[in-house]
Design a protein around this motif. Structure first.
Motif, PDB file in Angstrom:
ATOM      1  N   LEU A  69       0.942  -1.010  -0.271  1.00  0.00           N
ATOM      2  CA  LEU A  69      -0.104   0.140  -0.413  1.00  0.00           C
ATOM      3  C   LEU A  69       0.996   1.484   0.214  1.00  0.00           C
ATOM      4  O   LEU A  69      -0.098   2.710   0.213  1.00  0.00           O
ATOM      5  CB  LEU A  69      -0.407   0.018   1.133  1.00  0.00           C
ATOM      6  CG  LEU A  69      -1.484  -1.330   0.989  1.00  0.00           C
ATOM      7  CD1 LEU A  69      -2.837  -1.784   2.705  1.00  0.00           C
ATOM      8  CD2 LEU A  69      -2.848  -1.227   0.261  1.00  0.00           C
ATOM      9  N   GLN A  70       2.028   0.747  -0.123  1.00  0.00           N
ATOM     10  CA  GLN A  70       3.272   2.015   0.246  1.00  0.00           C
ATOM     11  C   GLN A  70       3.187   3.084  -1.114  1.00  0.00           C
ATOM     12  O   GLN A  70       4.252   3.987  -1.650  1.00  0.00           O
ATOM     13  CB  GLN A  70       4.419   2.092   0.607  1.00  0.00           C
ATOM     14  CG  GLN A  70       4.117   1.321   2.091  1.00  0.00           C
ATOM     15  CD  GLN A  70       5.507   0.685   2.309  1.00  0.00           C
ATOM     16  OE1 GLN A  70       6.393  -0.085   2.402  1.00  0.00           O
ATOM     17  NE2 GLN A  70       5.074   0.538   4.456  1.00  0.00           N
ATOM     18  N   ALA A  71       3.096   2.624  -2.309  1.00  0.00           N
ATOM     19  CA  ALA A  71       3.268   3.280  -3.469  1.00  0.00           C
ATOM     20  C   ALA A  71       2.543   4.646  -3.723  1.00  0.00           C
ATOM     21  O   ALA A  71       1.652   4.848  -2.790  1.00  0.00           O
ATOM     22  CB  ALA A  71       2.095   2.413  -4.380  1.00  0.00           C
ATOM     23  N   GLU A  72       3.249   5.837  -4.031  1.00  0.00           N
ATOM     24  CA  GLU A  72       2.855   6.756  -4.326  1.00  0.00           C
ATOM     25  C   GLU A  72       2.308   7.502  -5.247  1.00  0.00           C
ATOM     26  O   GLU A  72       1.647   8.169  -5.151  1.00  0.00           O
ATOM     27  CB  GLU A  72       3.907   7.855  -3.731  1.00  0.00           C
ATOM     28  CG  GLU A  72       4.200   7.243  -2.413  1.00  0.00           C
ATOM     29  CD  GLU A  72       6.009   8.229  -1.789  1.00  0.00           C
ATOM     30  OE1 GLU A  72       6.450   9.262  -2.606  1.00  0.00           O
ATOM     31  OE2 GLU A  72       6.540   8.222  -0.665  1.00  0.00           O
ATOM     32  N   LYS A  73       2.933   6.488  -6.569  1.00  0.00           N
ATOM     33  CA  LYS A  73       2.288   6.826  -8.120  1.00  0.00           C
ATOM     34  C   LYS A  73       1.170   5.935  -8.349  1.00  0.00           C
ATOM     35  O   LYS A  73       1.771   4.884  -7.808  1.00  0.00           O
ATOM     36  CB  LYS A  73       3.985   7.219  -8.854  1.00  0.00           C
ATOM     37  CG  LYS A  73       4.994   8.361  -8.387  1.00  0.00           C
ATOM     38  CD  LYS A  73       5.812   7.900  -9.017  1.00  0.00           C
ATOM     39  CE  LYS A  73       6.680   9.485  -9.512  1.00  0.00           C
ATOM     40  NZ  LYS A  73       7.654   9.682  -9.828  1.00  0.00           N
ATOM     41  N   THR A  74       0.418   6.564  -8.954  1.00  0.00           N
ATOM     42  CA  THR A  74      -0.246   5.203  -9.647  1.00  0.00           C
ATOM     43  C   THR A  74       0.299   4.602 -11.210  1.00  0.00           C
ATOM     44  O   THR A  74       1.346   4.764 -11.355  1.00  0.00           O
ATOM     45  CB  THR A  74      -1.555   6.286 -10.658  1.00  0.00           C
ATOM     46  OG1 THR A  74      -2.487   4.824 -11.165  1.00  0.00           O
ATOM     47  CG2 THR A  74      -1.033   7.085 -11.837  1.00  0.00           C
ATOM     48  N   SER A  75      -0.054   3.228 -11.397  1.00  0.00           N
ATOM     49  CA  SER A  75      -0.114   2.251 -13.205  1.00  0.00           C
ATOM     50  C   SER A  75      -0.917   2.771 -13.697  1.00  0.00           C
ATOM     51  O   SER A  75      -1.275   2.479 -13.607  1.00  0.00           O
ATOM     52  CB  SER A  75       1.211   1.634 -11.627  1.00  0.00           C
ATOM     53  OG  SER A  75       1.569   0.659 -13.047  1.00  0.00           O
ATOM     54  N   ARG A  76       0.301   2.988 -15.143  1.00  0.00           N
ATOM     55  CA  ARG A  76      -0.928   2.594 -16.696  1.00  0.00           C
ATOM     56  C   ARG A  76      -1.233   1.197 -17.011  1.00  0.00           C
ATOM     57  O   ARG A  76      -1.795   0.805 -17.848  1.00  0.00           O
ATOM     58  CB  ARG A  76      -0.752   3.030 -17.092  1.00  0.00           C
ATOM     59  CG  ARG A  76      -0.693   4.624 -17.297  1.00  0.00           C
ATOM     60  CD  ARG A  76      -0.922   5.964 -18.561  1.00  0.00           C
ATOM     61  NE  ARG A  76      -0.950   6.785 -18.773  1.00  0.00           N
ATOM     62  CZ  ARG A  76      -2.345   7.908 -18.005  1.00  0.00           C
ATOM     63  NH1 ARG A  76      -3.678   6.515 -18.985  1.00  0.00           N
ATOM     64  NH2 ARG A  76      -2.823   8.208 -18.146  1.00  0.00           N
ATOM     65  N   ASP A  77       0.060   0.246 -15.953  1.00  0.00           N
ATOM     66  CA  ASP A  77      -0.230  -0.776 -16.433  1.00  0.00           C
ATOM     67  C   ASP A  77      -0.945  -1.385 -15.707  1.00  0.00           C
ATOM     68  O   ASP A  77      -1.852  -2.125 -14.319  1.00  0.00           O
ATOM     69  CB  ASP A  77       1.429  -1.754 -15.517  1.00  0.00           C
ATOM     70  CG  ASP A  77       1.541  -3.087 -15.893  1.00  0.00           C
ATOM     71  OD1 ASP A  77       0.683  -3.967 -16.160  1.00  0.00           O
ATOM     72  OD2 ASP A  77       2.224  -3.771 -15.389  1.00  0.00           O
ATOM     73  N   LYS A  78      -1.856  -2.127 -16.562  1.00  0.00           N
ATOM     74  CA  LYS A  78      -3.759  -2.777 -15.838  1.00  0.00           C
ATOM     75  C   LYS A  78      -3.050  -4.136 -14.924  1.00  0.00           C
ATOM     76  O   LYS A  78      -4.231  -4.067 -14.943  1.00  0.00           O
ATOM     77  CB  LYS A  78      -4.133  -3.022 -17.529  1.00  0.00           C
ATOM     78  CG  LYS A  78      -3.706  -4.642 -18.592  1.00  0.00           C
ATOM     79  CD  LYS A  78      -3.960  -4.530 -19.627  1.00  0.00           C
ATOM     80  CE  LYS A  78      -4.189  -5.498 -20.520  1.00  0.00           C
ATOM     81  NZ  LYS A  78      -3.047  -4.753 -21.733  1.00  0.00           N
ATOM     82  N   TYR A  79      -1.777  -4.130 -15.377  1.00  0.00           N
ATOM     83  CA  TYR A  79      -2.470  -5.960 -14.236  1.00  0.00           C
ATOM     84  C   TYR A  79      -1.130  -5.767 -13.089  1.00  0.00           C
ATOM     85  O   TYR A  79      -0.846  -6.364 -12.173  1.00  0.00           O
ATOM     86  CB  TYR A  79      -1.131  -7.480 -14.538  1.00  0.00           C
ATOM     87  CG  TYR A  79      -2.285  -7.164 -16.267  1.00  0.00           C
ATOM     88  CD1 TYR A  79      -3.574  -8.123 -15.906  1.00  0.00           C
ATOM     89  CD2 TYR A  79      -1.947  -7.316 -17.548  1.00  0.00           C
ATOM     90  CE1 TYR A  79      -4.106  -8.705 -17.148  1.00  0.00           C
ATOM     91  CE2 TYR A  79      -2.436  -7.766 -18.535  1.00  0.00           C
ATOM     92  CZ  TYR A  79      -3.948  -8.265 -18.256  1.00  0.00           C
ATOM     93  OH  TYR A  79      -4.727  -9.080 -19.216  1.00  0.00           O
ATOM     94  N   SER A  80      -0.079  -4.220 -13.007  1.00  0.00           N
ATOM     95  CA  SER A  80       0.081  -3.900 -11.842  1.00  0.00           C
ATOM     96  C   SER A  80      -0.764  -4.224 -10.040  1.00  0.00           C
ATOM     97  O   SER A  80      -1.989  -3.360 -10.472  1.00  0.00           O
ATOM     98  CB  SER A  80       1.182  -2.846 -11.838  1.00  0.00           C
ATOM     99  OG  SER A  80       1.792  -2.235 -11.072  1.00  0.00           O
ATOM    100  N   VAL A  81      -0.495  -4.653  -9.031  1.00  0.00           N
ATOM    101  CA  VAL A  81      -0.376  -4.884  -7.903  1.00  0.00           C
ATOM    102  C   VAL A  81      -0.095  -3.391  -7.517  1.00  0.00           C
ATOM    103  O   VAL A  81      -1.046  -2.686  -6.057  1.00  0.00           O
ATOM    104  CB  VAL A  81      -1.029  -5.447  -7.508  1.00  0.00           C
ATOM    105  CG1 VAL A  81      -1.792  -6.654  -8.255  1.00  0.00           C
ATOM    106  CG2 VAL A  81       1.073  -6.183  -7.192  1.00  0.00           C
ATOM    107  N   PHE A  82       0.952  -3.024  -7.842  1.00  0.00           N
ATOM    108  CA  PHE A  82       1.571  -1.270  -7.000  1.00  0.00           C
ATOM    109  C   PHE A  82       0.988  -0.546  -7.698  1.00  0.00           C
ATOM    110  O   PHE A  82       1.632   0.367  -8.597  1.00  0.00           O
ATOM    111  CB  PHE A  82       2.852  -1.250  -7.696  1.00  0.00           C
ATOM    112  CG  PHE A  82       4.231  -3.136  -6.643  1.00  0.00           C
ATOM    113  CD1 PHE A  82       4.526  -2.573  -5.620  1.00  0.00           C
ATOM    114  CD2 PHE A  82       4.091  -4.356  -6.890  1.00  0.00           C
ATOM    115  CE1 PHE A  82       5.158  -3.509  -4.719  1.00  0.00           C
ATOM    116  CE2 PHE A  82       4.732  -5.307  -6.684  1.00  0.00           C
ATOM    117  CZ  PHE A  82       5.089  -4.790  -5.307  1.00  0.00           C
TER     118      PHE A  82
END
Length: 458
Positions: A386-399
């Motif tokens: 839950l510590q990720a500060e940025k979002t991801s455009r990878d549709k399968y990422s959980v970070f």
């Protein structure tokens, strides 16, 4: 005559020496060829590149294209072709070498002592002022006790494709290093959802399979074991089983992932058994909850259907009406949401409704609430996710930054082709979930206008 005799003798001696020398060179050449072959084989097995050591879900899962629901290769052991593990993670791990997998397993299992609260080994103590754990000499540990003396936590994550189950499943799995993750056991039934008619109480084979898995009975489903053992993504997700099978190849002959008995034993030895189910309507839950021989809890996860269908549109495997048709998706969602309040009222300690969009508002608090319901404590490995500060455009990422990620779909979704049709078909469900019905395209694409207006009311 004497000269001829000496000459003949000399020729004979020289010939013998030549033959010996020739034999020696032949032997040396053979050794050289064998050495070269061994070297080539070793080089061929070396990884072409070193994968980044990270959580297994951090890389894109979708590696190949789905060849269609009726593709005959669907049930084959080939690593090519169908790339949908329940619609989410199939074939992600095809490029990872055995060496890299073993190294990551060692990393993942390095903190074996940290498990679910209440599993502290018998005879263990914590030194005051430190986090070290000490086992008194000669005392029996929990691992030495018979399994029947330990209580296994069984949890079913019940939802649909692209509803946040990859993220939540990984979060739940991290509660213990001894989590047996029955990852998509209904995967072999392809991209479809099995609904239940109100006047039909006959259990489908899919429901019977799930019922048996709740008690770790894989012996009755050899076809499932055979199917899963060939799937790299399954053994990678279910690392508790996968690592045991790896070790078994080198040390224990009976440690075989093709053996239903061994898989059943591994399942029963786990502290937590997590089962992720995507292909059953919630109407089937009652038959399982009413079974007095079963002891488990259900987490039912729902998400904004506009986000769900938007996400499904971006993956190639979602090409069946059950998966991509808004009318069917909304009908199934409406049926599930109608079942939720009844199950919550009748099974308050065993059934919990989760709204992905609400969870993302405050993931830390939501995680604590979920773990309290399960009677477990939040673990450090869970909070790391839950510590990720940025979002991801990878549709399968959980970070990902959950709050940002929950709205990201709006920036790449067509208002005319997805949002409006879904709003027409899912209007009642959207209201139940407390979601805004967007009136204009401008309003929809303005991320300052929240999709979630109020708490869900079911």
């Amino acid at each position: 005559m004497k000269y001829r005799a000496r000459s003949s003798c000399l020729r004979h001696l020289c010939g013998s020496m030549v033959r010996k020398i020739s034999c020696s060179w032949t032997l040396i050449g053979l050794v050289a060829v064998i050495t070269a072959l061994v070297t080539l084989i070793a080089l061929r097995g070396a990884p072409p590149e070193h994968w980044e050591k990270s959580d297994f879900l951090r890389r894109p899962f979708f590696q190949a294209s789905y060849h269609g629901e009726e593709n005959d290769n669907y049930f084959s052991n080939s690593t090519e072709g169908f790339a949908s593990n329940g619609g989410e993670d199939d074939d992600y791990w095809e490029g990872i070498t055995e060496k890299d997998e073993e190294e990551e397993i060692l990393e993942e299992r390095g903190g074996e002592g940290e498990t679910v609260e209440g599993e502290t080994t018998k005879g263990e103590e914590r030194n005051e002022g430190t986090e070290e754990r000490v086992i008194k000499e000669g005392e029996e540990t929990e691992e030495d006790q018979p399994q029947e003396t330990k209580k296994q936590k069984v949890v079913v994550l019940w939802t649909g494709w692209r509803s946040g189950s990859t993220f939540l499943g990984e979060l739940l799995k991290r509660v213990s290093k001894k989590t047996f993750y029955s990852y998509e056991p209904l995967h072999l039934f392809r991209v479809r959802v099995f609904d239940k008619r109100e006047d039909d109480d006959t259990l489908l084979p899919q429901v019977v399979l799930l019922r048996d898995l709740l008690s770790c009975n894989f012996e009755a489903h050899r076809n499932l074991v055979n199917y899963q053992k060939s799937k790299v993504w399954y053994l990678r997700a279910n690392s508790y089983l996968g690592s045991a099978c790896k070790k078994g190849k080198k040390h224990v002959a009976d440690s075989d992932c093709s053996s239903p008995r061994f898989v059943s034993e591994m399942c029963r030895s786990a502290s937590v058994h997590l089962i992720k189910v995507l292909r059953l309507s919630l109407r089937w839950a009652r038959a399982l909850l009413e079974d007095k021989n079963l002891d488990f809890q259900i987490l039912y996860l729902a998400r904004d259907p506009r986000a769900v269908l938007s996400s499904r549109k971006h993956v190639g495997w979602c090409n069946t009406p059950t998966c991509k048709d808004p009318n069917i998706t909304c009908s199934l969602l409406a049926g599930d949401l109608a079942e939720v309040p009844v199950l919550q009222r009748e099974f308050p300690q065993r059934f919990k409704f989760l709204h992905y969009d609400e969870i993302c508002q405050d993931m830390t608090t939501s995680l604590t609430d979920i773990m309290d319901f399960l009677g477990l404590s939040v673990q450090p490995e869970q909070t790391k996710l839950l510590q990720a500060e940025k979002t991801s455009r990878d549709k399968y990422s959980v970070f990902k930054n959950s709050l940002l990620q929950a709205q990201l779909w709006r920036s790449r979704t067509s208002f005319q082709s997805i949002v409006q049709p879904v709003q027409r078909s899912c209007k009642s469900s959207l209201k139940k979930l407390g979601l805004r019905i967007f009136q204009t395209e401008k309003e929809f694409h303005d991320l300052d206008v929240p999709a979630l207006e109020r708490p869900s009311v079911l």
